[in-house]
Enzyme design. Structure first.
Site, PDB file in Angstrom:
ATOM      1  CG  ASP A 175       0.310  -7.555 -12.710  1.00  0.00           C
ATOM      2  OD1 ASP A 175       1.047  -8.381 -12.086  1.00  0.00           O
ATOM      3  OD2 ASP A 175      -0.664  -6.488 -12.566  1.00  0.00           O
TER       4      ASP A 175
ATOM      5  CE1 TYR B 209       5.902   4.121  -6.426  1.00  0.00           C
ATOM      6  CE2 TYR B 209       6.199   5.471  -4.717  1.00  0.00           C
ATOM      7  CZ  TYR B 209       5.396   4.630  -5.555  1.00  0.00           C
ATOM      8  OH  TYR B 209       3.847   4.753  -5.575  1.00  0.00           O
TER       9      TYR B 209
ATOM     10  CB  VAL C 207      -0.591   2.897   7.714  1.00  0.00           C
ATOM     11  CG1 VAL C 207      -1.652   3.780   7.232  1.00  0.00           C
ATOM     12  CG2 VAL C 207      -0.703   2.492   9.489  1.00  0.00           C
TER      13      VAL C 207
ATOM     14  CB  ILE D  17       3.610  -1.510  16.157  1.00  0.00           C
ATOM     15  CG1 ILE D  17       3.746  -3.401  16.838  1.00  0.00           C
ATOM     16  CG2 ILE D  17       4.757  -1.065  16.776  1.00  0.00           C
ATOM     17  CD1 ILE D  17       3.997  -3.496  18.078  1.00  0.00           C
ATOM     18  CB  ILE D  18       1.474   3.692  16.526  1.00  0.00           C
ATOM     19  CG1 ILE D  18      -0.265   3.393  15.735  1.00  0.00           C
ATOM     20  CG2 ILE D  18       1.468   4.843  15.781  1.00  0.00           C
ATOM     21  CD1 ILE D  18      -1.083   3.647  17.018  1.00  0.00           C
TER      22      ILE D  18
HETATM   23  N1  LIG Z   1      -0.596   2.354  -2.795  1.00  0.00           N
HETATM   24  C1  LIG Z   1      -1.046   4.186  -3.098  1.00  0.00           C
HETATM   25  O1  LIG Z   1      -1.266   4.736  -1.849  1.00  0.00           O
HETATM   26  C2  LIG Z   1      -0.340   4.503  -3.925  1.00  0.00           C
HETATM   27  C3  LIG Z   1      -0.037   5.567  -4.127  1.00  0.00           C
HETATM   28  C4  LIG Z   1       0.414   6.266  -5.307  1.00  0.00           C
HETATM   29  C5  LIG Z   1       0.609   5.980  -6.491  1.00  0.00           C
HETATM   30  N2  LIG Z   1       0.277   4.719  -6.248  1.00  0.00           N
HETATM   31  C6  LIG Z   1       0.644   3.726  -8.023  1.00  0.00           C
HETATM   32  O2  LIG Z   1      -0.600   2.687  -7.945  1.00  0.00           O
HETATM   33  C7  LIG Z   1      -0.226   1.728  -8.639  1.00  0.00           C
HETATM   34  C8  LIG Z   1      -0.893   0.919  -8.299  1.00  0.00           C
HETATM   35  O3  LIG Z   1      -0.280   0.486  -6.934  1.00  0.00           O
HETATM   36  P1  LIG Z   1      -1.414  -0.817  -6.298  1.00  0.00           P
HETATM   37  O4  LIG Z   1      -0.876   0.222  -4.607  1.00  0.00           O
HETATM   38  O5  LIG Z   1      -1.937  -1.473  -6.885  1.00  0.00           O
HETATM   39  O6  LIG Z   1      -0.123  -1.427  -5.891  1.00  0.00           O
HETATM   40  P2  LIG Z   1      -0.037  -3.030  -6.441  1.00  0.00           P
HETATM   41  O7  LIG Z   1       1.222  -3.577  -5.929  1.00  0.00           O
HETATM   42  O8  LIG Z   1      -1.147  -3.719  -5.762  1.00  0.00           O
HETATM   43  O9  LIG Z   1      -0.172  -2.825  -7.267  1.00  0.00           O
HETATM   44  C9  LIG Z   1       1.089  -3.195  -8.742  1.00  0.00           C
HETATM   45  C10 LIG Z   1       0.835  -4.006  -9.540  1.00  0.00           C
HETATM   46  O10 LIG Z   1       2.119  -4.094 -11.005  1.00  0.00           O
HETATM   47  C11 LIG Z   1       2.121  -5.462 -11.273  1.00  0.00           C
HETATM   48  N3  LIG Z   1       4.467  -5.479 -11.051  1.00  0.00           N
HETATM   49  C12 LIG Z   1       4.963  -5.065 -10.472  1.00  0.00           C
HETATM   50  N4  LIG Z   1       5.916  -4.853 -10.689  1.00  0.00           N
HETATM   51  C13 LIG Z   1       6.004  -5.326 -12.424  1.00  0.00           C
HETATM   52  C14 LIG Z   1       6.362  -5.842 -13.915  1.00  0.00           C
HETATM   53  N5  LIG Z   1       7.978  -5.513 -13.927  1.00  0.00           N
HETATM   54  N6  LIG Z   1       5.699  -6.043 -14.529  1.00  0.00           N
HETATM   55  C15 LIG Z   1       4.768  -6.181 -14.385  1.00  0.00           C
HETATM   56  N7  LIG Z   1       3.817  -6.140 -14.177  1.00  0.00           N
HETATM   57  C16 LIG Z   1       4.432  -5.722 -12.203  1.00  0.00           C
HETATM   58  C17 LIG Z   1       2.155  -6.227  -9.233  1.00  0.00           C
HETATM   59  O11 LIG Z   1       2.228  -7.604  -9.896  1.00  0.00           O
HETATM   60  C18 LIG Z   1       1.161  -5.395  -9.613  1.00  0.00           C
HETATM   61  O12 LIG Z   1      -0.194  -6.640 -10.109  1.00  0.00           O
HETATM   62  C19 LIG Z   1       1.471   2.375  -9.111  1.00  0.00           C
HETATM   63  O13 LIG Z   1       1.895   2.989  -9.607  1.00  0.00           O
HETATM   64  C20 LIG Z   1       1.841   3.110  -7.367  1.00  0.00           C
HETATM   65  O14 LIG Z   1       2.772   3.532  -7.618  1.00  0.00           O
HETATM   66  C21 LIG Z   1      -0.498   3.636  -5.520  1.00  0.00           C
END
Ligand SMILES: NC(=O)c1ccc[n+]([C@@H]2O[C@H](COP(=O)([O-])OP(=O)(O)OC[C@H]3O[C@@H](n4cnc5c(N)ncnc54)[C@H](O)[C@@H]3O)[C@@H](O)[C@H]2O)c1
Length: 316
Positions: A31, A141, A184, A199-200
Site C-alpha cells: 500500500d 473509474y 455518503v 447536505i443531501i
Molecule cells: N468502498 C466502496 O464502496 C467500493 C465499492 C466498489 C468497489 N470498491 C473497491 O474496493 C477496493 C477498496 O476500496 P476502499 O473503499 O477500501 O478504498 P480505500 O481508499 O480505503 O482503499 C484503497 C487502498 O489502496 C491504496 N492505494 C491507492 N492507490 C495506490 C497505489 N497506486 N499503490 C498502492 N496502494 C494504493 C490506498 O492507500 C488505500 O489503502 C478498491 O479497489 C475499490 O475500487 C470499493
C-alpha cells in the site's frame, strides 16, 4: 496459504487482511498509503509501503511468492476519475497490469479482484442487475474496473492465471474515510456526530445497494476457500439486493442517534447515477454466501466506530 493484499491499509483491504490472518493465513500488504492509514495495518502482516505502479513490485512478488493475490488497491474516487482520467487509468489499469505481470513471474495461482457493482453497469435497464446485465460504465473509474476484468480473462486464457471478480455494491462500515469523496454513510455519520446537518445532494431519491464491510469480507473468505472450484474464473455481485435512497440513510441515522436535524438539500451532482441495486442469486448459490448484517445494525456499528474515534481524538 500466503496472500498478498494490495490496498491492505485501506478501508476494505484492511478488514480482509485481518480476516485472512485470523483464519491462519500469512498476509503481505502492499500500500502506498495515499488514502490508506498505517493504523489500519494489522501488525501480524508484513507491510511494504509501495506504489503498485513501481517496478519493484514485481521483485517483491517473486521474493514473497504468495499463493493468491487479493487486489484491493485502487484510485477509488469517481469524481477524481472524471477530473483526471489519466491518473485513474495509471493507477487502476497500469498498476493492475504491473501486478499481474509480477504475479505471472512469481507463479501466483489466483487473483481476487475488487471490482464495482455500483459503477460497472451504468444506469440499469433491469432491477436488480445480475452479473449478465450490460456493462455501460458512466465514469472513467467504472471503465478502468471493467478493463481490469477483461485483462483478467486475458491472463487466464494466455497464462492460466485464474481469478475471482467480486463486484461490490456501496460498501460502508468502520474505517471508511469520511473525508472528501467517501461514501455518503461515512460522511453523514461523521457530520451528524459532530452535530452538523448533512447536505443531501439533489432530491435524495438516488438509490444504492449498501453492503456492510463484514459481509464483503465474508465474500472474500469464501472466494479464497473456493478458488479452485466454484469461485474459479467467476464474477460475483456482492450486495444485498435492497435498494436504499439517501433520505432513508439520513432518517435511519437520525433514529439511531435519537436526534433531529433539518432535512437539507443541496444541488444534485451532475452525472450522478440515479439507481443501483444488485442481483446476488449467483453469489448465494455458488459461494454459499449471503449478507447477514441489515442496514440498521450496520449503521449502528458504524456510528459506534466514529463515536469511538472522536472520543479518542478529543482525549489525546
Ligand atoms: N468502498 C466502496 O464502496 C467500493 C465499492 C466498489 C468497489 N470498491 C473497491 O474496493 C477496493 C477498496 O476500496 P476502499 O473503499 O477500501 O478504498 P480505500 O481508499 O480505503 O482503499 C484503497 C487502498 O489502496 C491504496 N492505494 C491507492 N492507490 C495506490 C497505489 N497506486 N499503490 C498502492 N496502494 C494504493 C490506498 O492507500 C488505500 O489503502 C478498491 O479497489 C475499490 O475500487 C470499493
Amino acid at each position: 496459504m500466503k496472500i498478498l493484499v494490495t490496498g491492505g491499509a485501506g478501508f476494505i483491504g484492511s478488514h480482509i487482511a485481518d480476516a485472512y490472518l485470523s483464519e491462519g493465513h500469512q498476509v503481505v500488504i502492499i500500500d502506498n498509503l495515499i488514502t490508506g492509514q498505517e493504523k489500519n495495518i494489522n501488525p501480524l502482516a508484513k507491510f511494504y509501503k509501495l506504489d503498485i505502479r513501481e517496478r519493484e513490485l514485481r521483485k517483491i512478488l517473486v521474493d514473497e511468492s504468495p499463493d493468491v493475490v487479493s487486489h484491493q488497491a485502487a484510485q477509488v474516487d469517481i469524481r477524481r476519475s472524471v477530473q483526471d482520467p489519466c491518473y485513474d487509468a495509471d493507477v487502476n489499469i497500469t498498476g493492475g497490469l504491473n501486478l499481474f505481470e509480477g504475479s505471472i513471474e512469481a507463479k501466483v495461482k489466483h487473483i481476487i479482484f475488487a471490482s464495482t457493482g455500483g459503477a460497472i453497469y451504468g444506469e440499469q435497464n433491469s432491477f436488480p442487475a445480475s452479473e449478465l446485465h450490460s456493462l455501460n460504465p458512466l465514469s472513467p473509474y467504472g471503465i478502468s474496473k471493467l478493463s481490469i476484468e477483461k485483462y483478467l480473462a486475458y491472463y487466464k486464457e494466455v497464462y492460466n492465471l485464474t481469478y475471482t471478480i467480486l463486484r461490490y455494491g456501496n460498501v460502508y462500515g468502520p474505517r471508511q474515510n469520511p473525508k472528501g469523496e467517501a461514501g455518503v454513510i461515512a460522511i453523514f455519520c461523521e457530520q451528524m456526530l459532530r452535530g452538523k446537518t448533512p447536505i443531501i445532494n439533489g432530491d435524495g431519491k438516488q438509490t444504492r445497494d449498501y453492503i456492510y464491510v463484514k459481509d464483503v469480507v465474508e465474500s472474500n473468505l469464501l472466494a479464497l476457500k473456493n478458488y479452485q472450484e466454484s469461485a474459479s474464473n467467476q464474477i460475483f455481485n456482492v450486495g444485498t439486493s435492497i435498494e436504499t435512497d439517501v433520505i432513508t440513510i439520513f432518517k435511519s441515522l437520525q433514529k439511531l442517534l435519537k436526534s433531529s436535524f433539518p432535512q437539507t438539500h443541496g444541488v444534485a451532482k451532475a452525472g450522478e447515477q440515479r439507481r443501483s441495486v444488485l442481483d446476488i442469486s449467483k453469489t448465494k448459490e455458488k459461494l454459499s454466501w449471503q449478507p447477514k448484517v441489515d442496514l440498521l445494525a450496520g449503521l449502528k456499528e458504524t456510528l459506534d466506530f466514529y463515536l469511538n474515534q472522536q472520543t479518542l481524538v478529543s482525549e489525546s
